[in-house]
Motif scaffolding. Structure first.
Motif, PDB file in Angstrom:
ATOM      1  N   ALA A 234       0.815  -1.220   0.000  1.00 27.39           N
ATOM      2  CA  ALA A 234       0.000   0.000   0.000  1.00 27.39           C
ATOM      3  C   ALA A 234       0.846   1.267   0.000  1.00 27.39           C
ATOM      4  O   ALA A 234       0.301   2.372  -0.141  1.00 27.39           O
ATOM      5  N   ALA A 235       2.164   1.130   0.159  1.00 23.55           N
ATOM      6  CA  ALA A 235       3.024   2.312   0.255  1.00 23.55           C
ATOM      7  C   ALA A 235       3.177   2.986  -1.107  1.00 23.55           C
ATOM      8  O   ALA A 235       3.327   2.316  -2.134  1.00 23.55           O
ATOM      9  N   GLU A 236       3.188   4.305  -1.101  1.00 21.86           N
ATOM     10  CA  GLU A 236       3.305   5.070  -2.341  1.00 21.86           C
ATOM     11  C   GLU A 236       4.748   5.250  -2.834  1.00 21.86           C
ATOM     12  O   GLU A 236       4.978   5.233  -4.050  1.00 21.86           O
ATOM     13  N   VAL A 256       3.490  -0.852 -10.349  1.00 17.25           N
ATOM     14  CA  VAL A 256       2.503   0.209 -10.541  1.00 17.25           C
ATOM     15  C   VAL A 256       1.125  -0.387 -10.773  1.00 17.25           C
ATOM     16  O   VAL A 256       0.128   0.066 -10.194  1.00 17.25           O
ATOM     17  N   ARG A 257       1.049  -1.405 -11.609  1.00 17.65           N
ATOM     18  CA  ARG A 257      -0.252  -2.008 -11.927  1.00 17.65           C
ATOM     19  C   ARG A 257      -0.914  -2.593 -10.679  1.00 17.65           C
ATOM     20  O   ARG A 257      -2.116  -2.443 -10.474  1.00 17.65           O
ATOM     21  N   GLU A 258      -0.120  -3.274  -9.860  1.00 19.17           N
ATOM     22  CA  GLU A 258      -0.674  -3.852  -8.631  1.00 19.17           C
ATOM     23  C   GLU A 258      -1.194  -2.758  -7.702  1.00 19.17           C
ATOM     24  O   GLU A 258      -2.245  -2.915  -7.066  1.00 19.17           O
ATOM     25  N   ASP A 264      -8.055   1.590  -2.822  1.00 20.15           N
ATOM     26  CA  ASP A 264      -7.633   2.787  -2.090  1.00 20.15           C
ATOM     27  C   ASP A 264      -6.429   3.474  -2.743  1.00 20.15           C
ATOM     28  O   ASP A 264      -5.758   4.295  -2.118  1.00 20.15           O
ATOM     29  N   ALA A 265      -6.133   3.154  -3.998  1.00 20.55           N
ATOM     30  CA  ALA A 265      -4.987   3.769  -4.689  1.00 20.55           C
ATOM     31  C   ALA A 265      -5.159   5.280  -4.746  1.00 20.55           C
ATOM     32  O   ALA A 265      -6.255   5.789  -4.993  1.00 20.55           O
ATOM     33  N   GLU A 266      -4.068   5.990  -4.531  1.00 21.60           N
ATOM     34  CA  GLU A 266      -4.085   7.445  -4.556  1.00 21.60           C
ATOM     35  C   GLU A 266      -4.318   7.934  -5.994  1.00 21.60           C
ATOM     36  O   GLU A 266      -3.576   7.569  -6.906  1.00 21.60           O
ATOM     37  N   ARG A 295     -13.870   7.513 -13.083  1.00 20.94           N
ATOM     38  CA  ARG A 295     -14.998   6.694 -12.602  1.00 20.94           C
ATOM     39  C   ARG A 295     -14.940   6.555 -11.083  1.00 20.94           C
ATOM     40  O   ARG A 295     -15.964   6.641 -10.403  1.00 20.94           O
ATOM     41  N   ARG A 296     -13.732   6.361 -10.555  1.00 23.70           N
ATOM     42  CA  ARG A 296     -13.597   6.217  -9.103  1.00 23.70           C
ATOM     43  C   ARG A 296     -13.795   7.536  -8.367  1.00 23.70           C
ATOM     44  O   ARG A 296     -14.355   7.571  -7.272  1.00 23.70           O
ATOM     45  N   LYS A 297     -13.255   8.608  -8.943  1.00 23.76           N
ATOM     46  CA  LYS A 297     -13.299   9.920  -8.286  1.00 23.76           C
ATOM     47  C   LYS A 297     -13.901  10.947  -9.239  1.00 23.76           C
ATOM     48  O   LYS A 297     -13.192  11.833  -9.750  1.00 23.76           O
ATOM     49  N   PRO A 298     -15.191  10.869  -9.504  1.00 14.00           N
ATOM     50  CA  PRO A 298     -15.792  11.784 -10.487  1.00 14.00           C
ATOM     51  C   PRO A 298     -15.762  13.251 -10.070  1.00 14.00           C
ATOM     52  O   PRO A 298     -15.934  14.131 -10.908  1.00 14.00           O
ATOM     53  N   GLU A 299     -15.526  13.493  -8.784  1.00 11.66           N
ATOM     54  CA  GLU A 299     -15.479  14.885  -8.306  1.00 11.66           C
ATOM     55  C   GLU A 299     -14.091  15.509  -8.442  1.00 11.66           C
ATOM     56  O   GLU A 299     -13.903  16.694  -8.172  1.00 11.66           O
TER      57      GLU A 299
END
Length: 609
Positions: A234-236, A256-258, A264-266, A295-299
């Motif tokens: 989960a680390a960036e 990157v793909r994983e 919860d990907a940033e 699609r995940r973050k339309p805002e």
């Protein structure tokens, strides 16, 4: 490095008296320091009055600082440095140590600056600023062999909560070393203990990996990125390192793909990945990634700007304009401060909402211009009130005039645009040449490029553009001479190799040499669909239809461009697969009916769609 001459503290200024202006300026500096040194920490409004804190500035110190500042302002840095450093040692004040270092650095006296930072550390052993300053000076002086001790000390001073962030910053303390491999070994040596500490292991692995990447050892950097990602999926930071490696190390992509597959990907990292894919010219993959983000973050606004630009580049104006309209709706009324963290991903043209909106307006105007809606294009341009973009606006208006057949008016409009810099003058010539190329006025475009080359005769970009105009004018020998000059000036210019190889293949000349040139271009720019197209075309000319078809299908899947479609369709046609060829050509014509290669191919093969 220049050194100071030892001077007594009793300075020339003291002997000759204080000049009124210099004295006044120095007094202002000393007074500011005194107020800072005496000021107590700010207390909450409800707190009782703080106890009076006496200033450290007594009469001898005041006189000493006054003399030091006068010496600095009157061009005597050696004397000023000695006086201020002595005052700093006696008062143990960070402000004065900082000022002594500043005086030394302004005089380009690295030894004295280093001496001052070490005196600072001696007086204030827990000062992180002193350590950071010492590291910056050692890096600038290329004394990496002396940097290990202050690096270790700085890391030990940090709190456990701060330490991982400080570990990540270690490579930045050693920026642009003369020997990057030495720097990487130093970072590895200093951070080795933290590889055994679970709380700091990932940060240390990434920092060491980034240092090895800077030293050109991508394999070692990749191994560290993989270890860090395995330790904390989960680390960036490991993902950011993998993105840095991606252009040269395709094995970094699984990291990157994983990560981006995680719910919860940033979003900022997903957007960076999309832009990396665009750089690699993997447009369908980039499109998928951008659509996933929206699609995940339309805002979230920034992805729509990039998505709109990509759609327009792929000749899909309806989708592009819809994405840009969405971006404008989301940023309406946004404050003109730094854009949110999700947007801060290296897109300098859109780093604030206002800049992003200007970019969107320009793209919407270009799209309206392309489909002939000049009134809509002008409405978008009229929204832009930014002097920095005035030339772009005029260039777009000139393009609109040219599309209406008013070429001479377009040229006059560009020529009359004000120039704020030599770059503006160059941009005007580029825009004028582009208008003439689109109007197929090859000789006029050639003449404009010739004018630009008079002031910059060895500019590879200008030489390349001139070679393209020479080709259009049927001057094959001149085109080849110009492209070989580009290669001589810039041996890593993939486009020059590709253009020369494609030109030979298209004329059916020296096909073996053409293939070698294009293969070299593909080495320099792997996966470039236009270069892959060229290689497919030369294989077709050589009679290797199966290989040509494979390459052209790959290129078209990556970039459904009309010229690539023209070549792919011709190979399919030659293979007897006429229905497939017609379908490919029809798709291409729907995107770009005016494409020269497509029009010429259909005419030569006598195909009606």
């Amino acid at each position: 490095m220049r050194h100071y001459v030892e001077m007594p503290v009793r300075s020339p200024a003291a002997r000759r008296g204080l000049r009124p202006l210099a004295a006044a300026l120095a007094l202002a500096t000393v007074s500011a320091w005194a107020q800072d040194a005496a000021a107590p920490p700010a207390a909450p409004a409800s707190s009782p009055p703080a106890a009076v804190r006496n200033s450290l500035l007594d009469a001898p110190l005041f006189y000493q600082l006054l003399i030091g500042e006068i010496e600095a302002r009157e061009g005597q840095p050696g004397a000023a440095y000695q006086v201020i450093l002595d005052a700093a040692r006696r008062s143990r004040d960070e402000t004065l140590f900082r000022r002594a270092v500043e005086i030394a650095l302004q005089a380009r006296a690295g030894e004295e600056a280093l001496t001052a930072t070490r005196a600072w550390r001696s007086a204030l052993p827990t000062s992180q600023e002193a350590l950071r300053t010492e590291l910056q000076i050692l890096s600038a002086m290329n004394r990496l062999d002396q940097a290990a001790e202050p690096l270790r000390a700085l890391l030990l001073l940090a709190t456990p909560a701060e330490r991982s962030g400080l570990i990540a910053a270690v490579p930045r303390f050693l920026q642009r070393p003369a020997d990057p491999a030495h720097s990487a070994r130093l970072v590895e040596e200093v951070l080795k203990p933290y590889l055994e500490q679970p709380a700091h292991r990932v940060a240390a692995q990434v920092a060491i990996g980034r240092s090895w990447a800077a030293a050109g050892d991508g394999e070692r950097a990749l191994g560290l990125a993989q270890q860090a990602h395995a330790a904390d999926p989960a680390a960036e930071p490991p993902v950011l390192l993998a993105l840095e490696l991606l252009p040269t190390r395709s094995e970094a992509e699984p990291i990157v793909r994983e990560y981006v597959a995680r719910p919860d990907a940033e979003p900022a990292l997903m957007l960076l990945y999309a832009r990396a894919l665009m750089t690699l010219q993997r447009y369908p993959d980039a499109l998928h990634q951008l659509e996933t983000v929206t699609r995940r973050k339309p805002e979230l606004a920034p992805p729509y700007l990039t998505l709109g630009a990509l759609y327009l580049d792929l000749k899909q104006p309806a989708q592009g304009e819809a994405a840009l309209q969405r971006y404008l709706a989301l940023t309406e009324g946004a404050a003109d401060t730094k854009a949110d963290d999700s947007a801060s991903t290296g897109d300098d043209d859109a780093s604030t909402p206002t800049q992003g909106r200007v970019q969107a307006w320009l793209m919407l105007a270009a799209s309206a211009d392309q489909r002939g809606d000049y009134a809509a294009a002008e409405r978008w341009l009229a929204k832009i009130d930014d002097p920095q973009r005035a030339l772009e606006v005029q260039a777009r208006r000139a393009s609109m005039l040219a599309r209406q057949g008013r070429i001479d008016e377009a040229r006059k409009l560009l020529q009359a645009a004000p120039e704020r810099s030599p770059q503006d003058a160059r941009a005007k010539l580029d825009a004028e040449a582009a208008i003439l190329r689109e109007a197929q006025r090859w000789q006029d475009a050639y003449d404009v490029m010739a004018k630009a080359l008079k002031t910059s005769p060895d500019d590879p970009e200008l030489l390349y553009e001139q070679s393209m105009m020479a080709d259009k004018l049927g001057r094959a020998d001149e085109m080849e001479r110009l492209l070989r000059r580009v290669i001589e000036l810039k041996p890593d210019n993939a486009h020059a190799y590709n253009a020369l190889g494609y030109s030979l293949a298209d004329r059916g000349e020296r096909l073996g040499e053409a293939r070698d040139l294009i293969a070299r271009a593909l080495e320099l720019a792997p996966n470039d669909p236009f270069i892959t197209d060229s290689l497919g075309w030369v294989e077709f000319r050589l009679g290797n239809r199966a290989k040509a078809l494979e390459l052209l299908q790959r290129a078209y899947a990556s970039r459904p461009d009309a010229e690539i479609a023209a070549h792919l369709g011709e190979v399919l046609w030659a293979e007897g697969r006429q229905d497939e060829a017609r379908r490919v050509w029809a798709e291409a014509r729907g995107r770009d009916a005016r494409n020269e290669v497509l029009v010429e191919t259909l005419k030569r093969l006598k195909v009606r769609l």
